[in-house]
Design an enzyme around this catalytic site. Structure first.
Site, PDB file in Angstrom:
ATOM      1  N   GLU A  43       0.820  -1.211   0.000  1.00 57.00           N
ATOM      2  CA  GLU A  43       0.000   0.000   0.000  1.00 57.00           C
ATOM      3  C   GLU A  43       0.855   1.263   0.000  1.00 57.00           C
ATOM      4  O   GLU A  43       0.557   2.230  -0.713  1.00 57.00           O
ATOM      5  CB  GLU A  43      -0.951  -0.015   1.197  1.00 57.00           C
ATOM      6  CG  GLU A  43      -2.058  -1.060   1.070  1.00 57.00           C
ATOM      7  CD  GLU A  43      -2.936  -1.150   2.300  1.00 57.00           C
ATOM      8  OE1 GLU A  43      -2.647  -0.432   3.283  1.00 57.00           O
ATOM      9  OE2 GLU A  43      -3.905  -1.927   2.287  1.00 57.00           O
ATOM     10  N   HIS A  77     -10.255   0.767   0.075  1.00 57.75           N
ATOM     11  CA  HIS A  77     -10.627  -0.164   1.141  1.00 57.75           C
ATOM     12  C   HIS A  77     -12.110  -0.519   1.117  1.00 57.75           C
ATOM     13  O   HIS A  77     -12.553  -1.368   1.895  1.00 57.75           O
ATOM     14  CB  HIS A  77     -10.256   0.423   2.509  1.00 57.75           C
ATOM     15  CG  HIS A  77      -8.783   0.385   2.794  1.00 57.75           C
ATOM     16  ND1 HIS A  77      -7.901   1.265   2.223  1.00 57.75           N
ATOM     17  CD2 HIS A  77      -8.042  -0.440   3.577  1.00 57.75           C
ATOM     18  CE1 HIS A  77      -6.675   0.997   2.657  1.00 57.75           C
ATOM     19  NE2 HIS A  77      -6.729  -0.027   3.465  1.00 57.75           N
TER      20      HIS A  77
END
Length: 287
Positions: free
Chosen positions: A145, A178
């Protein structure tokens, strides 16, 4: 007119489009494998490790293609990605210390409960690295990420936006990324409303953390800075404020004071401990 010249003339449009593309590729890589197994199944985790790793390899090439000549002239590709040796040690230590201060309340709870002693046990670390879920949450997720959403996206945004604008715009994509967990929750039996509420809450705190992480990257000019902060935050998890009420009164007061003190000190030290001068950063954030 060559495509590269068109990109240089429409820097912001192409930079933001490239960032959206990276976000889509990252999330899509998690679903290229058709399987009914849960996200926590070892087979699913291994497959996602591979596909995310492929995205990590391709992301810098996309970033390099959309960087303007002016941006490249300010610093080579390694510097743009935050891969620098100058100031590296302090870029690891200072952001980790700063993040630990923010978590002073939860850390105080660890000390009072005695759970911190677990970290001194070698078997804890051996068993942890043998647990794929632990490796995913504490290592692979932060690494992938931060590489995609910070190292590869932030140079694109910083070449056309003011630093603070880029710091808050990039994390929105990080938070939106997300939202794919919502589908997984619904597949596991969670109703739509509950899944949406959980995902909205997750979007909020991941976006806030993303802004903090992007700020660390832009201020320090180091990939290592947001990476260590992300690993630490994933290990600590979101603070369980409800757990404070389970402690005796005096300890409860101490913990609450620790939460307040930690946040106050973090606010006071944030700009000081991330000063670009400390990290020899002249690339992303000019003083």
């Amino acid at each position: 007119m060559a495509l590269k010249e068109v990109i240089d003339q429409n820097t912001c449009l192409f930079s933001i489009t490239a960032c959206i593309t990276l976000t889509f590729c990252y999330v899509a890589s998690l679903y290229v494998w058709r399987s009914k197994l849960s996200r926590d199944h070892p087979s699913t985790i291994k497959r996602r490790f591979f596909s995310v790793f492929c995205v990590m390899l391709l992301a810098p090439f996309l970033t390099q293609y959309f960087l303007t000549e002016e941006t490249i002239n300010r610093g080579d590709m390694y510097e743009q990605l935050g891969l620098r040796s100058s100031g590296l040690i302090i870029a690891i230590v200072a952001p980790l210390f700063l993040t630990a201060i923010l978590f002073l309340g939860p850390l105080t709870m660890h000390v009072i409960s005695g759970s911190w002693k677990l970290y001194a046990e070698p078997l804890y670390w051996v068993s942890s690295w043998q647990d794929l879920m632990w490796v995913r949450n504490h290592f692979m997720a932060p690494l992938s990420e931060e590489w995609v959403f910070r190292a590869c996206m932030m140079p694109l945004l910083l070449q056309c936006l003011e630093p603070l604008t880029a710091v808050f715009m990039g994390p929105l994509l990080f938070g939106i990324a997300h939202f794919h967990h919502m589908l997984e929750r619904m597949r596991s039996g969670c109703d739509f409303q509950t899944a949406l509420m959980i995902s909205t809450f997750q979007f909020t705190y991941t976006s806030l953390f993303g802004a903090y992480s992007a700020y660390l990257f832009a201020r320090t000019g180091h990939f290592a800075a947001p990476l260590v902060a992300h690993m630490f935050c994933n290990h600590m998890g979101f603070p369980n404020f409800a757990e404070v009420g389970q402690y005796p009164p005096l300890q409860r007061v101490l913990i609450i004071c620790s939460f307040l003190l930690g946040f106050t000190l973090w606010c006071m030290l944030l700009t000081r401990l991330t000063s670009p001068d400390i990290y020899d950063n002249r690339l992303h954030w000019e003083t």
